[in-house]
Write an enzyme that holds these catalytic residues in place. Structure first.
Site, short mmCIF file in Angstrom:
data_model
loop_
_atom_site.label_atom_id
_atom_site.label_comp_id
_atom_site.label_asym_id
_atom_site.label_seq_id
_atom_site.Cartn_x
_atom_site.Cartn_y
_atom_site.Cartn_z
N LYS A 132 -3.80 3.61 5.96
CA LYS A 132 -3.78 2.17 6.20
C LYS A 132 -2.50 1.52 7.07
O LYS A 132 -2.58 0.53 7.82
CB LYS A 132 -4.06 1.39 4.74
CG LYS A 132 -5.26 1.57 4.20
CD LYS A 132 -5.28 0.63 3.05
CE LYS A 132 -6.33 0.85 2.32
NZ LYS A 132 -6.28 0.04 1.16
N LYS A 152 -11.89 2.27 16.28
CA LYS A 152 -12.14 1.85 14.93
C LYS A 152 -11.55 0.65 14.57
O LYS A 152 -11.90 -0.45 14.24
CB LYS A 152 -11.71 2.80 14.24
CG LYS A 152 -11.92 2.59 12.63
CD LYS A 152 -11.36 3.49 11.52
CE LYS A 152 -11.45 2.86 9.97
NZ LYS A 152 -11.00 3.82 9.25
N THR A 198 0.85 -1.16 -0.01
CA THR A 198 0.01 -0.15 -0.04
C THR A 198 0.74 1.36 0.13
O THR A 198 1.94 1.13 0.47
CB THR A 198 -0.85 -0.05 1.16
OG1 THR A 198 -1.81 1.25 1.05
CG2 THR A 198 -0.30 -0.01 2.71
N ARG A 203 -11.34 -3.89 8.20
CA ARG A 203 -9.93 -4.23 8.08
C ARG A 203 -9.26 -4.49 9.35
O ARG A 203 -8.47 -5.38 9.15
CB ARG A 203 -9.03 -2.43 7.84
CG ARG A 203 -7.65 -2.96 7.05
CD ARG A 203 -7.03 -1.88 6.10
NE ARG A 203 -7.55 -0.60 6.79
CZ ARG A 203 -8.52 0.11 6.14
NH1 ARG A 203 -8.96 -0.49 4.77
NH2 ARG A 203 -8.95 1.12 6.40
N ASP A 235 -8.02 -5.04 -0.10
CA ASP A 235 -8.76 -4.29 -0.92
C ASP A 235 -10.16 -4.18 -0.31
O ASP A 235 -10.47 -5.04 0.34
CB ASP A 235 -9.06 -5.15 -2.35
CG ASP A 235 -9.74 -4.00 -3.23
OD1 ASP A 235 -8.74 -2.83 -3.22
OD2 ASP A 235 -10.60 -4.05 -4.05
N GLY A 275 -11.48 8.49 3.93
CA GLY A 275 -12.28 7.71 2.93
C GLY A 275 -13.85 8.32 3.34
O GLY A 275 -14.13 9.60 3.82
N TYR A 276 -14.53 7.27 3.51
CA TYR A 276 -15.90 7.41 3.72
C TYR A 276 -16.15 7.37 5.31
O TYR A 276 -17.60 7.41 5.89
CB TYR A 276 -16.74 6.25 3.19
CG TYR A 276 -16.84 6.23 1.52
CD1 TYR A 276 -17.69 6.80 0.91
CD2 TYR A 276 -15.76 5.54 0.84
CE1 TYR A 276 -17.68 6.82 -0.44
CE2 TYR A 276 -15.98 5.28 -0.38
CZ TYR A 276 -16.64 5.98 -1.02
OH TYR A 276 -16.64 6.10 -2.57
N ASP A 277 -15.22 7.64 6.21
CA ASP A 277 -15.61 7.40 7.60
C ASP A 277 -16.65 8.47 8.39
O ASP A 277 -17.11 8.15 9.11
CB ASP A 277 -14.09 7.80 8.39
CG ASP A 277 -13.22 6.49 8.32
OD1 ASP A 277 -13.89 5.43 7.96
OD2 ASP A 277 -12.09 6.43 8.73
P1 IMP Z 1 -8.93 0.18 -0.55
O1 IMP Z 1 -9.36 -0.66 -1.92
O2 IMP Z 1 -8.69 -0.57 0.42
O3 IMP Z 1 -8.02 1.39 -1.15
O4 IMP Z 1 -10.42 0.88 -0.59
C1 IMP Z 1 -11.08 1.69 -1.38
C2 IMP Z 1 -11.66 2.96 -1.07
O5 IMP Z 1 -12.66 2.50 0.19
C3 IMP Z 1 -10.90 3.71 -0.40
O6 IMP Z 1 -10.18 4.82 -1.51
C4 IMP Z 1 -11.72 4.63 0.46
O7 IMP Z 1 -12.49 5.48 -0.12
C5 IMP Z 1 -12.47 3.41 1.07
N1 IMP Z 1 -12.19 2.94 2.37
C6 IMP Z 1 -11.28 1.87 2.46
N2 IMP Z 1 -11.11 1.65 3.81
C7 IMP Z 1 -11.73 2.65 4.45
C8 IMP Z 1 -12.03 2.86 5.69
O8 IMP Z 1 -11.52 2.35 6.76
N3 IMP Z 1 -12.75 3.88 6.17
C9 IMP Z 1 -13.41 4.78 5.18
N4 IMP Z 1 -13.19 4.43 3.81
C10 IMP Z 1 -12.49 3.29 3.59
#
Ligand code: IMP
Length: 209
Positions: free
Chosen positions: A13, A187, A8, A193, A81, A165-167
């Site tokens: 993360k 969290k 990553t 995750r 992912d 992100g969407y937190d």
């Molecule tokens: P990724 O594939 O793990 O990078 O996640 C894809 C997308 O999901 C990210 O760009 C964030 O917008 C959202 N995302 C992933 N993990 C989280 C989290 O823990 N909280 C909020 N949004 C998340």
């Protein structure tokens, strides 16, 4: 000391995963940058499992080369992912969560699009799902670990600066605050995750890679 690369470039993360794996002795988590690996990791599969595996294999291809192995030694690689699956949107944005509002969009753009898509919608149910793919250097073969958290999409942002992100618009079930209002340890203890990493940690403790 076992050294694993976490595929990553996302600092949030990395912090979360390092904190979650801090109890596992003899494990060092190395980021892509620390391993000297650059470049855009492909993410073109249409499932979370497929994308996690694709990212882990991309790293593995690079660290397998003789030139790399002369300078470094790693015991394996893992990638994750994550998707936000919203019931009223038929599971969208799902695997496309990062680019819901378009290529190179910001977290805020994605939240705006999500709130717009759910405007007036009563069913706010959603879940975050994470899949981790681990490829062990010596043994080879991939292993998958999944974590999921259910909750609701809020009608507006609630944040005190935590998370990403969407937190700010995700409130997990049995809590009265959003992910963006929670201390990281809280969290991590309930998140998609966090749960997937917990399964990875249990595996790493039980079966030494
Ligand atoms: P990724 O594939 O793990 O990078 O996640 C894809 C997308 O999901 C990210 O760009 C964030 O917008 C959202 N995302 C992933 N993990 C989280 C989290 O823990 N909280 C909020 N949004 C998340």
């Amino acid at each position: 000391m076992r050294r694993l690369i976490f595929a990553t470039n996302n600092k949030h993360k990395l912090t979360e995963v390092r904190a979650a794996l801090s109890d596992v002795k003899d494990i060092e988590i190395v980021s892509l940058a620390e391993a000297g690996l650059e470049g855009e990791i492909p993410e073109t599969a249409d499932t979370l499992e497929g994308n996690a595996q694709q990212k882990a294999e991309w790293v593995l291809d690079r660290i397998k080369t003789e030139e790399f192995r002369m300078k470094n030694s790693f015991d394996g690689v893992f990638a994750d992912d994550t998707g936000l699956e919203v019931e009223a949107l038929g599971g969208a944005p799902g695997v496309y969560s990062a680019r819901f509002a378009g290529e190179h969009c910001s977290f805020d753009d994605n939240i705006d699009k999500l709130l717009g898509a759910l405007d007036g919608e009563k069913n706010r149910k959603a879940c975050f799902r994470t899949v981790i793919c681990l490829i062990e250097g010596v043994k080879g073969g991939e292993k998958f670990f999944e974590g999921r958290v259910d909750g609701q999409i809020l009608t507006e942002r609630h944040s005190n600066g935590e998370g990403f992100g969407y937190d700010p618009v995700f409130m997990p079930d049995r809590f009265a605050v959003s992910f963006a209002e929670m201390p990281l340890e809280v969290k991590n203890s309930i998140s998609h995750r966090g749960l997937a990493v917990k399964k990875l940690a249990e595996y790493l403790v039980t079966f030494k890679v």
